[in-house]
Enzyme design. Structure first.
Site, PDB file in Angstrom:
ATOM      1  N   ASP A 101      50.630  -3.050 -16.550  1.00 15.87           N
ATOM      2  CA  ASP A 101      51.691  -3.231 -15.558  1.00 15.87           C
ATOM      3  C   ASP A 101      52.872  -3.938 -16.233  1.00 15.87           C
ATOM      4  OD1 ASP A 101      52.300  -3.230 -12.419  1.00 15.87           O
ATOM      5  OD2 ASP A 101      52.632  -5.298 -13.061  1.00 15.87           O
ATOM      6  N   HIS A 298      45.689   1.828  -9.927  1.00 20.58           N
ATOM      7  CA  HIS A 298      46.572   0.991 -10.738  1.00 20.58           C
ATOM      8  C   HIS A 298      45.840  -0.078 -11.546  1.00 20.58           C
ATOM      9  CE1 HIS A 298      50.329  -0.808 -11.973  1.00 20.58           C
ATOM     10  NE2 HIS A 298      49.985  -1.979 -11.459  1.00 20.58           N
TER      11      HIS A 298
END
Length: 319
Positions: A101, A298
Site C-alpha cells: 500500500d 487488498h
C-alpha cells in the site's frame, strides 16, 4: 519461533518503534494505511526462520512511532529518509525493502533514490510508476472527479472525526470490506455523497480466518491511542511530494524487483493501475515476477500469508 523484539530508536529526528526478528541479511518491511508493524508478523517469522534479519517499523505517524505535528513532515522524502536512516542505525549498509500500500510507494521510492542501499525491492498492491509530469489531485479535478476517497482525506480533521468515532468498527469494516472476503463495492475509490469513507462498508457477520479478535484488539488499541492523523497526513502531502520528486521523473528501477497483489484488490481498479503493470517491462527492467493472487483483496500479506511468504523467500534466495 520467538516473538519479534520491539524497541524504540531515534530515526531521522523522530522516535520510531521497530519490530525485529531473526539475524542475517537485512529485510525492511513497510506497512500502509491504516496498518502497523503488526501487519507483517507472519512475514517476520518466516523471514527469520529462513535466515534473515527482518525489521518492520511502525511508519512515521503510526502506532508507537512519533507523529510530527507539522502536516508537511510526511513527504516522500521524509518517508524514504526514515528508511535510509533506519538502515544506518541498524549498522547495515544495504537492505532489501518490501512495502505494501503506501509502504509500497515508500519502497519503490527508496529503491529509485538509493539504489546503492536498497539492493532489491518488492511492492504489494500499489504498482510502480516512475514519477511523472501529472499530479494526481489536479488530474482528478481536471476530469471533474470530486468524490474520490483521496480527495476526501485532504481536509484536516474530517476523516479523523469519522474514523475515530468508533475505532474498532472502523478497523473491522476497512479490513473486511477491503479484503477478498468482503462484498463487491467501492472501498478504495469513489464515495457516495454525504456518506464519508465508511458509508458503504458493512460490518462482517463473522471474521475471515486471517483476521482474529486479537488482531482487531491490537489495531484498535494502537489507533485509539494515536488517532489516524499521522497516516492521513501522508495523503495530504501528495502534491508536495510530486513536486519534490521532479528530479526522478521518468526514472526506472533497475534492481531486482517483484510485484504482488490480490486479483480483487480495489487499487487495481484505479485509473492507470493496469497500464502501470503492463509497463513493468520498461519501468522495472529487473522484474523477477508479477503475481496476482486469485480471489485475494487488498491486505495481501495477511490474507495470503503462506503464498506471500513463499514468493518472498523464492525472490530473496535468488538475489
Amino acid at each position: 519461533m520467538n516473538e519479534p523484539h520491539l524497541e524504540i530508536l531515534d530515526i531521522n529526528g523522530i522516535r520510531m518503534q521497530v519490530a525485529t526478528q531473526g539475524s542475517g541479511p537485512l529485510v525492511l518491511l513497510c506497512h500502509g494505511f491504516p496498518e502497523l508493524w503488526y501487519s507483517w508478523r507472519n512475514q517476520l517469522a518466516a523471514l527469520a526462520a529462513a535466515g534473515y534479519r527482518a525489521v518492520a517499523p511502525d511508519m512515521r505517524g503510526y502506532g508507537g512511532t512519533e507523529a510530527p505535528a507539522e502536516p508537511d513532515a510526511y513527504t516522500t522524502l521524509h518517508l524514504v529518509g526514515d528508511m535510509v536512516e533506519l538502515v544506518n542505525t541498524l549498522g547495515e549498509q544495504q537492505a532489501v525493502i518490501i512495502g505494501h500500500d503506501w509502504g509500497a510507494l515508500v519502497a519503490w521510492s527508496a529503491a529509485l533514490m538509493r539504489p546503492d542501499m536498497f539492493r532489491a525491492v518488492v511492492g504489494m498492491s500499489v504498482p510502480f510508476s516512475p514519477p511523472g509530469r501529472v499530479e494526481l489531485l489536479s488530474a482528478l479535478a481536471s476530469r471533474g472527479i470530486s468524490d474520490f476517497y483521496i480527495q476526501y482525506f485532504q481536509t484536516p480533521g474530517v476523516a479523523e472525526a469519522e474514523l475515530e468515532r468508533d475505532v474498532e468498527s472502523s478497523i473491522r469494516r476497512i479490513y473486511f470490506n477491503g479484503s477478498g472476503d468482503g462484498p463487491d463495492g467501492p472501498v478504495f475509490g469513489q464515495l457516495q455523497p454525504g456518506k464519508g469513507f465508511l458509508g458503504e462498508m458493512i460490518e462482517p457477520e463473522t471474521l475471515p480466518a486471517w483476521l482474529s479478535l486479537e488482531d482487531i484488539a491490537y489495531y484498535t488499541r494502537e489507533f485509539t491511542r494515536s488517532g489516524f492523523r499521522g497516516g492521513l497526513n501522508w495523503y495530504r502531502n501528495m502534491t508536495r511530494s510530486w513536486a519534490l520528486l521532479a528530479p526522478w521523473r521518468g526514472c526506472v528501477i533497475r534492481q531486482p524487483s517483484m510485484f504482488i497483489a490480490g486479483s480483487r484488490d480495489a487499487v487495481l481498479k484505479f485509473p492507470g493501475s493496469v497500464r502501470q503493470i503492463e509497463a513493468f517491462a520498461q519501468t522495472l527492467p529487473g522484474l523477477r515476477g508479477c503475481h496476482l493472487l486469485e480471489g485475494a483483496g487488498h491486505w495481501i500479506q495477511r490474507e495470503r500469508a503462506t503464498e506471500v511468504n513463499e514468493l518472498l523467500l523464492g525472490f530473496l534466495k535468488k538475489l
